[in-house]
Scaffold this motif. Structure first.
Motif, short mmCIF file in Angstrom:
data_model
loop_
_atom_site.label_atom_id
_atom_site.label_comp_id
_atom_site.label_asym_id
_atom_site.label_seq_id
_atom_site.Cartn_x
_atom_site.Cartn_y
_atom_site.Cartn_z
N VAL A 1 41.02 34.62 41.35
CA VAL A 1 40.61 35.90 40.78
C VAL A 1 39.36 35.63 39.95
N ILE A 2 38.25 36.25 40.41
CA ILE A 2 36.94 36.02 39.81
C ILE A 2 36.38 37.38 39.39
N PRO A 3 36.58 37.78 38.15
CA PRO A 3 36.07 39.08 37.70
C PRO A 3 34.60 38.97 37.28
N ILE A 4 33.77 39.89 37.78
CA ILE A 4 32.35 39.88 37.40
C ILE A 4 31.95 41.25 36.88
N LYS B 1 45.31 42.86 33.32
CA LYS B 1 45.39 44.20 32.73
C LYS B 1 46.29 44.21 31.50
N GLU B 2 47.35 43.41 31.57
CA GLU B 2 48.33 43.38 30.48
C GLU B 2 47.88 42.50 29.32
N ASN C 1 38.63 45.75 31.65
CA ASN C 1 37.77 46.94 31.61
C ASN C 1 36.30 46.59 31.79
N LEU C 2 35.91 45.37 31.42
CA LEU C 2 34.53 44.91 31.62
C LEU C 2 34.24 44.58 33.08
#
Length: 494
Positions: free
Chosen positions: A84-87, A140-141, A148-149
């Motif tokens: 999981v790689i959030p950008i 999310k938790e 949110n970013l």
């Protein structure tokens, strides 16, 4: 000379090579990657370290020959999956990538499984604490501000590099089949299920076939890498897909084992009913990869070399091989359970432990060392049986690839434990990079399809290990004992 630059972004490092139009692989290069391990079992890497590693390989090529990178026509990739790689919207990492082996989302996975029934026929693969849909729920938790970013979630290390090169967020079907969010039949996101889990579809990358062009290398990036002209970047494929192609497994019923830091046993099929922990989309549209992964493979081999030799150089591994060869089959009755890092299959237990069983006063260091390799091989036999159970014909040989296949002692132990021929291709460590190159070859029209790539460009087996029939009885007996160890140790440890 025209080249495809192909990269395999794995757990311990990045391997890159140049593949010419006639299928010759050259200019192999490597850059290590640092893994961050937390006190509670967190396993993370920095996406920017991947990018620095890729740039480092381009720099190596430029230093070898100033004009070499100017001959690159296309770039493609293989990469670790189930990350999981959030950008952000600007493409910066929101946090370090949560790796495939990080099982922190067990609680979230349990809640998701309670609602999974309606979508199980389309998603197919079970949701566990390592599955990206559960990791996103964890984020999310536990990290709502960071969630949110996040503008886009990427799911393979290669996809971050594709983004850095092109500015495009993409995903391939092989990787996406591990996310718990892709419909295996349509090879598209299961939109209703994604929304049901509270994930905005706008945060999902575009799904592309591995041979589709994600974009062209951005001008400023191209100049810094030493590229010239319009260089195409292909979507590429998750490591399981690249590895399967590089093992020559494109036709139904073929089987192989990958011995990397972690590993797996897999076969190619067209049957969704075939029993295996994972069913992934293969590169050819109509085919599937049935795969049973293990968390304990080359990492346990390395642990044993470090523990018994105190030296993890090439010489240390060679000396360890000699020690293993010097001990008799069965290691004087010593059995080793190799679950040093938890396990995913044949058992699903992130808290599983390793253990030695059956030590007596006659046992020496060499027997302890050999028992480790036999234990990993028994685990591979369990996967081999699980994956091959529903095949219509008996499997008489299998390919071994990955760094572990360099160990002749381990290859022979696997042949003896499984009692089948073992084939080891050349340049085993770089074969996933070569397999990934197939996506560009098909995309550029350099070959017709993936079967043609396997037939025309894979220079197969340089070494074959034949099973020693005289040790079959010893290993069959020990294998029966080995399968009982986990449950007994789990009861003690609980």
């Amino acid at each position: 000379m025209e080249y495809v630059a192909s990269f395999d972004i794995g757990t311990t490092g990045i391997k890159g090579c140049l593949v010419s139009r006639d299928g010759e692989m050259s200019h192999m290069a490597y850059e290590p990657i640092h893994t961050y391990e937390g006190e509670s079992g967190e396993i993370e890497q920095s996406p920017d370290d991947w990018w620095e590693g890729v740039k480092g390989i381009f720099q190596q090529w430029k230093e070898q020959n100033a004009g070499l990178t100017k001959e690159i026509q296309a770039i493609t990739f293989s990469g670790q999956m189930e990350d999981v790689i959030p950008i952000t919207a600007e493409g910066s990492p929101v946090r370090r990538a949560i790796l495939y082996s990080d099982g922190r989302a067990v609680k979230q996975a349990e809640a998701i499984r309670d609602q999974f029934g309606t979508w199980s026929d389309s998603i197919v693969n079970a949701v566990t604490g390592t599955t990206p849909v559960a990791k996103i729920a964890w984020m999310k938790e536990k990290e709502e501000d960071l969630y949110n970013l996040t503008s886009t979630f990427l799911f393979s290390s290669k996809d971050y590099i594709v983004y850095k090169l092109t500015g495009q967020s993409v995903a391939d079907p092989t990787t996406s089949a591990t996310t718990g969010m892709m419909n295996i039949h349509t090879r598209d996101w299961e939109e209703e299920w994604v929304r049901f889990n509270g994930i905005s579809l706008s945060k999902m990358p575009s799904l592309m076939a591995p041979e589709e062009r994600a974009g062209m290398v951005l001008d400023g990036v191209a100049a810094s890498l030493g590229l010239e002209g319009d260089v195409e970047v292909f979507c590429g494929v998750g490591d399981a897909g690249a590895t399967t192609i590089s093992a020559g497994n494109v036709r139904e019923g073929s089987m192989y084992a990958y011995l990397g830091t972690t590993g797996w046993v897999a076969t190619t099929s067209t049957d969704l009913a075939l029993e295996a922990p994972f069913t992934l989309a293969h590169l050819p549209m109509e085919r599937l990869i049935n795969i049973a992964p293990v968390l304990n493979a080359g990492n346990v081999h390395r642990w044993a070399v470090e523990t018994y030799m105190g030296d993890v150089s090439d010489e240390g591994f060679k000396a360890f091989d000699e020690m293993v060869d010097g001990a008799e089959a069965g290691s004087k009755g010593v059995l080793f359970l190799p679950y040093l890092h938890g396990e995913r299959s044949p058992v699903q237990d992130p808290d599983a432990k390793g253990s030695y069983i059956g030590i007596t006063g006659s046992v020496e260091r060499q027997h302890m060392a050999r028992a480790v390799m036999e234990g990993i091989s028994f685990s591979i036999r369990q996967l081999f049986e699980d994956v091959g159970r529903a095949l219509s014909s008996k499997v008489e040989w299998m390919t071994l690839i990955g760094g572990g296949s360099k160990s002749k002692a381990w290859c022979q132990v696997i042949a003896d434990v499984l009692q089948i021929r073992v084939h080891v291709p050349r340049l085993g460590e770089y074969l996933p990079s070569f397999g990934a190159a197939s996506t560009a070859f098909v995309g550029l029209g350099w070959c017709e399809d993936y079967e043609a790539f396997v037939d025309h460009y894979l220079d197969h087996y340089v070494e074959i290990f034949l099973p020693n029939k005289s040790v079959q009885g010893v290993y069959d007996q020990q294998y029966g004992q080995f399968k009982k160890i986990y449950e007994q140790v789990r009861m003690i440890d609980s």
